[in-house]
Design a protein around this motif. Sequence first.
Motif, PDB file in Angstrom:
ATOM      1  N   PRO A 188      26.857  13.224  46.171  1.00  0.00           N
ATOM      2  CA  PRO A 188      28.254  12.897  46.494  1.00  0.00           C
ATOM      3  C   PRO A 188      29.214  13.151  45.333  1.00  0.00           C
ATOM      4  CG  PRO A 188      26.816  10.980  46.830  1.00  0.00           C
ATOM      5  CD  PRO A 188      25.956  12.087  46.344  1.00  0.00           C
TER       6      PRO A 188
ATOM      7  N   MET B 286      24.082   1.769  38.794  1.00  0.00           N
ATOM      8  CA  MET B 286      25.551   1.630  38.742  1.00  0.00           C
ATOM      9  C   MET B 286      25.921   0.352  37.988  1.00  0.00           C
ATOM     10  SD  MET B 286      26.891   3.121  42.385  1.00  0.00           S
ATOM     11  CE  MET B 286      25.894   2.174  43.527  1.00  0.00           C
TER      12      MET B 286
ATOM     13  N   SER C 131      18.763  13.692  32.277  1.00  0.00           N
ATOM     14  CA  SER C 131      17.752  12.771  31.748  1.00  0.00           C
ATOM     15  C   SER C 131      16.638  12.627  32.771  1.00  0.00           C
ATOM     16  CB  SER C 131      18.358  11.399  31.438  1.00  0.00           C
ATOM     17  OG  SER C 131      18.596  10.690  32.630  1.00  0.00           O
TER      18      SER C 131
ATOM     19  N   ASP D 191      13.133  10.016  33.413  1.00  0.00           N
ATOM     20  CA  ASP D 191      12.446   8.826  32.905  1.00  0.00           C
ATOM     21  C   ASP D 191      11.204   9.221  32.108  1.00  0.00           C
ATOM     22  OD1 ASP D 191      14.314   7.972  34.755  1.00  0.00           O
ATOM     23  OD2 ASP D 191      13.012   6.521  35.754  1.00  0.00           O
TER      24      ASP D 191
ATOM     25  N   PHE E 209      24.168  -0.964  35.485  1.00  0.00           N
ATOM     26  CA  PHE E 209      23.995  -0.751  34.054  1.00  0.00           C
ATOM     27  C   PHE E 209      24.955   0.305  33.500  1.00  0.00           C
ATOM     28  CE2 PHE E 209      20.259  -3.346  34.759  1.00  0.00           C
ATOM     29  CZ  PHE E 209      20.374  -4.195  33.672  1.00  0.00           C
TER      30      PHE E 209
ATOM     31  N   ASN F 148      27.056   1.337  48.300  1.00  0.00           N
ATOM     32  CA  ASN F 148      26.445   1.627  49.608  1.00  0.00           C
ATOM     33  C   ASN F 148      25.787   0.366  50.164  1.00  0.00           C
ATOM     34  OD1 ASN F 148      24.547   1.695  47.577  1.00  0.00           O
ATOM     35  ND2 ASN F 148      23.281   3.260  48.532  1.00  0.00           N
TER      36      ASN F 148
HETATM   37  P1  NAD Z   1      15.898   6.549  41.283  1.00  0.00           P
HETATM   38  O1  NAD Z   1      15.618   5.136  41.664  1.00  0.00           O
HETATM   39  O2  NAD Z   1      14.765   7.428  41.005  1.00  0.00           O
HETATM   40  O3  NAD Z   1      16.862   6.492  39.983  1.00  0.00           O
HETATM   41  C1  NAD Z   1      17.476   7.689  39.511  1.00  0.00           C
HETATM   42  C2  NAD Z   1      17.925   7.486  38.082  1.00  0.00           C
HETATM   43  O4  NAD Z   1      18.823   6.377  37.983  1.00  0.00           O
HETATM   44  C3  NAD Z   1      16.805   7.189  37.095  1.00  0.00           C
HETATM   45  O5  NAD Z   1      16.118   8.343  36.714  1.00  0.00           O
HETATM   46  C4  NAD Z   1      17.585   6.577  35.947  1.00  0.00           C
HETATM   47  O6  NAD Z   1      18.167   7.551  35.096  1.00  0.00           O
HETATM   48  C5  NAD Z   1      18.703   5.831  36.681  1.00  0.00           C
HETATM   49  N1  NAD Z   1      18.317   4.408  36.729  1.00  0.00           N
HETATM   50  C6  NAD Z   1      17.445   3.801  37.572  1.00  0.00           C
HETATM   51  N2  NAD Z   1      17.312   2.497  37.250  1.00  0.00           N
HETATM   52  C7  NAD Z   1      18.105   2.286  36.170  1.00  0.00           C
HETATM   53  C8  NAD Z   1      18.399   1.147  35.359  1.00  0.00           C
HETATM   54  N3  NAD Z   1      17.840  -0.032  35.572  1.00  0.00           N
HETATM   55  N4  NAD Z   1      19.276   1.319  34.337  1.00  0.00           N
HETATM   56  C9  NAD Z   1      19.852   2.507  34.096  1.00  0.00           C
HETATM   57  N5  NAD Z   1      19.626   3.608  34.821  1.00  0.00           N
HETATM   58  C10 NAD Z   1      18.760   3.503  35.839  1.00  0.00           C
HETATM   59  O7  NAD Z   1      16.851   7.253  42.358  1.00  0.00           O
HETATM   60  P2  NAD Z   1      16.456   7.839  43.812  1.00  0.00           P
HETATM   61  O8  NAD Z   1      15.117   7.361  44.249  1.00  0.00           O
HETATM   62  O9  NAD Z   1      16.749   9.310  43.871  1.00  0.00           O
HETATM   63  O10 NAD Z   1      17.494   7.099  44.742  1.00  0.00           O
HETATM   64  C11 NAD Z   1      18.839   7.407  44.732  1.00  0.00           C
HETATM   65  C12 NAD Z   1      19.613   6.151  44.989  1.00  0.00           C
HETATM   66  O11 NAD Z   1      20.986   6.511  45.057  1.00  0.00           O
HETATM   67  C13 NAD Z   1      19.276   5.408  46.267  1.00  0.00           C
HETATM   68  O12 NAD Z   1      19.159   4.039  45.936  1.00  0.00           O
HETATM   69  C14 NAD Z   1      20.500   5.643  47.145  1.00  0.00           C
HETATM   70  O13 NAD Z   1      20.761   4.559  48.003  1.00  0.00           O
HETATM   71  C15 NAD Z   1      21.573   5.822  46.117  1.00  0.00           C
HETATM   72  N6  NAD Z   1      22.690   6.605  46.628  1.00  0.00           N
HETATM   73  C16 NAD Z   1      23.893   6.012  46.678  1.00  0.00           C
HETATM   74  C17 NAD Z   1      24.961   6.688  47.194  1.00  0.00           C
HETATM   75  C18 NAD Z   1      26.283   6.017  47.246  1.00  0.00           C
HETATM   76  O14 NAD Z   1      27.186   6.504  47.861  1.00  0.00           O
HETATM   77  N7  NAD Z   1      26.459   4.897  46.598  1.00  0.00           N
HETATM   78  C19 NAD Z   1      24.821   7.997  47.643  1.00  0.00           C
HETATM   79  C20 NAD Z   1      23.569   8.606  47.552  1.00  0.00           C
HETATM   80  C21 NAD Z   1      22.499   7.901  47.028  1.00  0.00           C
END
Ligand code: NAD
Length: 279
Positions: free
Chosen positions: A113, A193, A156, A158, A195, A212
């Motif tokens: 997005p 978001m 980045s 992990d 952090f 979301n």
């Molecule tokens: P994920 O859980 O693998 O995390 C991706 C990255 O986020 C990690 O590599 C890390 O850099 C960062 N991250 C995760 N935990 C963190 C923490 N505690 N502190 C700091 N950084 C951290 O991501 P995924 O499995 O690809 O999931 C994507 C997420 O994005 C889903 O939860 C989805 O709901 C969300 N999303 C939200 C929207 C929106 O509009 N808000 C849109 C699309 C996706």
Amino acid sequence: MANKILEKRVLRSDLFYFRIEAPELAKKAKAGQFVVVRADDNGERIPLSLANIDPDRGTISLLVQTIGVTSTKLSTLSVGDEIKDIAGPMGHKTPIEKYGRVILVGGGFGAAPLYPIGRAMKEAGNTVISITGARSADLLVYEKELGEFSDKVLISTDDGSKGHKGLVTEVLKNEIEANGADLVIAVGPAIMMKFASLTTKPYNVKTLVSLNPIMVDGTGMCGACRVSVGGKTMFGCTDGPDFDGHLVDWDLLMSRQRTYLVEEKEAMEAYTCSCAPHS
Ligand code: NAD
Ligand code: FES
């Protein structure tokens, strides 16, 4: 045929890209808005962020992660199929103006997005830095797309398989300390978001997050998407999706999301059972 799928790509085993014919939506939608999708007549309605808006081609793009019944049904659709119902555009557009130095932070497929948002920010005259992170290199999405308009893309993972070994928030902190920022926009898992907002707070950098929460009707009627921002109850669907990350009650948001995930897991188990061949 309405909402015909023109392109489908498998980005990860659990993540699908769809480009859909939707000329009216593509004309009206703005960066940061979302749509509410139904897979079939009896299906629930799920909110999905817009991963691209192309008014010239009359198409929108969506990413679908298979986490529940509806997203799993959507993931089985193919090019030429029709998506039953796409309502929108919903929510407010992201406020696009000339801020100066804008940092986009995408966690996992939250990077998608950020594509229309970042492109619009660049067109408005901003310097745009994109930071995108995933658990490992094979889970990164939209790196190339963000590079189309970004002055710099920072990665980045992990596990350190690409770019900085660690979290997007560490890259964000380094970038703010080295070059400063006028606005940060973070999209991804709620914990990221949260952090990202805690990272920018000491530097007093305005931070928008795209929330979301659980949504049902997407029109401000049911209250399912309520969030607490600055001590006020607001609706993700009609007041959002963008909010000031420094004011969001993250613990409340995450506890409501956990409840939803348990319910989705139960629904998914029931769905899988009823679909399984009976002996
Ligand atoms: P994920 O859980 O693998 O995390 C991706 C990255 O986020 C990690 O590599 C890390 O850099 C960062 N991250 C995760 N935990 C963190 C923490 N505690 N502190 C700091 N950084 C951290 O991501 P995924 O499995 O690809 O999931 C994507 C997420 O994005 C889903 O939860 C989805 O709901 C969300 N999303 C939200 C929207 C929106 O509009 N808000 C849109 C699309 C996706
Ligand atoms: Fe019902 Fe927002 S989804 S009020």
